[in-house]
Enzyme design. Structure first.
Site, PDB file in Angstrom:
ATOM      1  N   SER A  28      10.127  13.940  12.142  1.00 24.77           N
ATOM      2  CA  SER A  28       9.756  14.871  10.999  1.00 24.77           C
ATOM      3  C   SER A  28      10.220  13.777   9.830  1.00 24.77           C
ATOM      4  CB  SER A  28      10.839  15.828  11.176  1.00 24.77           C
ATOM      5  OG  SER A  28      10.331  16.924  10.077  1.00 24.77           O
ATOM      6  N   ARG A  70      15.915  18.921  23.925  1.00 24.13           N
ATOM      7  CA  ARG A  70      16.932  19.706  22.949  1.00 24.13           C
ATOM      8  C   ARG A  70      18.235  19.276  23.479  1.00 24.13           C
ATOM      9  NH1 ARG A  70      15.254  23.008  18.989  1.00 24.13           N
ATOM     10  NH2 ARG A  70      13.493  23.408  20.035  1.00 24.13           N
ATOM     11  N   ARG A 128      13.321  11.726  23.207  1.00 24.51           N
ATOM     12  CA  ARG A 128      12.016  12.448  23.457  1.00 24.51           C
ATOM     13  C   ARG A 128      10.975  11.133  23.569  1.00 24.51           C
ATOM     14  NH1 ARG A 128      11.698  17.641  19.524  1.00 24.51           N
ATOM     15  NH2 ARG A 128      13.727  18.489  20.259  1.00 24.51           N
ATOM     16  N   GLU A 178       7.302  17.852  19.155  1.00 21.80           N
ATOM     17  CA  GLU A 178       8.031  17.094  17.776  1.00 21.80           C
ATOM     18  C   GLU A 178       8.682  15.764  18.393  1.00 21.80           C
ATOM     19  OE1 GLU A 178      11.429  17.283  14.504  1.00 21.80           O
ATOM     20  OE2 GLU A 178      10.384  19.197  15.234  1.00 21.80           O
ATOM     21  N   ARG A 209      24.410  17.903  17.540  1.00 19.23           N
ATOM     22  CA  ARG A 209      23.663  18.939  17.220  1.00 19.23           C
ATOM     23  C   ARG A 209      24.380  20.350  18.238  1.00 19.23           C
ATOM     24  NH1 ARG A 209      17.937  17.679  14.829  1.00 19.23           N
ATOM     25  NH2 ARG A 209      18.444  15.743  13.782  1.00 19.23           N
TER      26      ARG A 209
END
Length: 429
Positions: A352, A277, A390, A349, A262
């Site tokens: 999801s 991130r 994460r 988070e 990403r």
């Protein structure tokens, strides 16, 4: 993609629902105007084609009677030219309709909170006990660097910011985490897959990443554009692209470990340090294909599957339902799982889980036959099970010791091969 017939029949309802997702009513008006113009042109085209058929019959009759047919031939040529012109107009309007439709997000499920952003999200429940430290807990990147198991500096030298080298026990911990996740999902009925890491543009359009999130993607290739996957959701969901699934096989559950790539174009200044991130990270993804009357039960199961990982890792977390303004483009309903990060003193988070209903299936043309033999679109669901980096970050922070070592969660010991992470230098002394 939304059903155009549904929009045509319920324009005010659609405007009201999409307004909660930031869509202006004018976009729906433009779509309906283009649709009305298209249908008008199609009526004209059909009338002209009927006229052309009639003229064609007249030409044949005149030729059989050895009469001059030049006048009707000229008329047919004129009619054919008009049909061609109308067909070109229809094609242009089709492109216009598609471009508008491709930028419309999914309709929100009626059970989710309405709001502009994350402030409107609704907490459903908390699980696990937040640890009380008798020392100031360090951030995971400090722990990893001190132990010599995460190297951000050298990754920056090689690839730039938001990349990392996992070293020694760091690599082993990451591998332990994702192998554990895959094994758990397999026990829960998921079929493991290893999909392509590069996909065609049609696959990105199919799941809704394109055209909206094209700026966040790593595009490669020259002749045929390809994209490094931002999530395994893309190749897994597109597995059944342009197919009719046997209804008896539904629901279908698949899982995969893949890297995710990403650009994070819109996240400048956010989480610039650590594993939260990244431009490249590993993720175990869960994807389901279900009949419409099954999909929300399957959503609950998928949330439970993600929770199972956190519960067995003994990491505290909570589950929230995202608001209309915070939810992803393709989702009708999303539940986020957020894990407790002691150094930040907040939940972040880690998963999801979304039901996109028929939104992705329409774009990717994935169907099944109902009991009456009629083709219907499946519902597709996807969720992180979990974001591996994460999870590693949460383990380092929640299981850290004052002496700088980190305890390994009990369920990971057989995968990791030790009960404690110690400095790499001490390990090899």
């Amino acid at each position: 993609m939304l059903d155009l017939k549904m929009i045509r029949q319920n324009p005010e309802m659609i405007k009201e629902l999409l307004a909660t997702r930031g869509v202006a009513a004018e976009q729906i008006d433009d779509l309906l105007a283009a649709d009305a113009k298209r249908r008008q042109l199609l009526v004209q085209t059909e009338e002209l084609k009927a006229r052309r058929n009639k003229v064609s019959d007249q030409i044949g009759l005149k030729k059989r009677n050895k009469e001059d047919a030049s006048d009707v031939i000229a008329e047919m040529q004129t009619v054919s030219a008009e049909i061609k012109q109308l067909d070109e107009q229809v094609e242009q309007i089709d492109d216009q309709i598609e471009q508008i439709a491709l930028h419309l997000p999914n309709l929100p499920n009626e059970t989710i909170p309405v709001g502009a952003d994350e402030d409107a999200n609704r907490e459903e429940y908390k699980r696990g006990t937040i640890r009380e430290f008798d020392f100031k807990p360090k951030a995971h990147y400090e722990i990893g660097e001190d132990l010599g198991i995460l190297d951000f500096e050298r990754a920056g030298k090689v690839a730039g910011s938001r990349f990392v080298y996992y070293v020694g026990q760091g690599a082993r911990l990451e591998r332990a985490v994702y192998n554990f996740m895959l094994d758990e999902h397999e026990k829960e009925g998921y079929t493991e897959m290893i999909p392509p890491y590069l996909v065609k543009d049609v696959a990105m359009y199919g799941t809704g990443q394109y055209p909206k999130f094209m700026d966040d993607a790593y595009r490669v290739g020259t002749n045929e554009e390809m994209t490094l996957i931002p999530t395994a959701e893309v190749p897994l969901t597109n597995y059944y692209r342009d197919e009719v699934i046997d209804a008896d096989k539904l629901p279908i559950s698949v899982t995969a470990l893949t890297p995710a790539f990403r650009e994070e174009a819109g996240s400048a200044g956010r989480d610039t340090r650590g594993l939260i991130r990244m431009h490249q990270f590993n993720k175990v993804e869960m994807v389901k294909f279900a009949k419409p009357d099954q999909s929300y039960a399957e959503l609950d199961k998928m949330v439970a599957n993600a929770e199972n990982i956190l519960q067995k890792l003994e990491l505290p977390y909570h589950v929230i339902t995202l608001s209309t303004g915070d939810m992803g483009f393709s989702a009708a309903k999303t539940n986020d799982l957020e894990v407790w990060m002691p150094a930040q003193d907040q939940y972040r988070e880690i998963s999801s889980v979304s039901n996109t209903e028929s939104f992705q299936a329409r774009r990717a043309h994935i169907q099944y036959r109902d009991e009456d033999g009629k083709l219907q679109y499946v519902h597709t669901l996807n969720g992180s099970g979990l974001a591996v980096g994460r999870a590693v970050a949460a383990i380092l922070e929640n299981y850290q010791n004052e002496d700088g070592t980190v305890d390994v969660p009990t369920v990971l010991v057989p995968y990791f091969g030790a009960e404690k992470i110690v400095p790499e230098a001490d390990l090899h002394a």
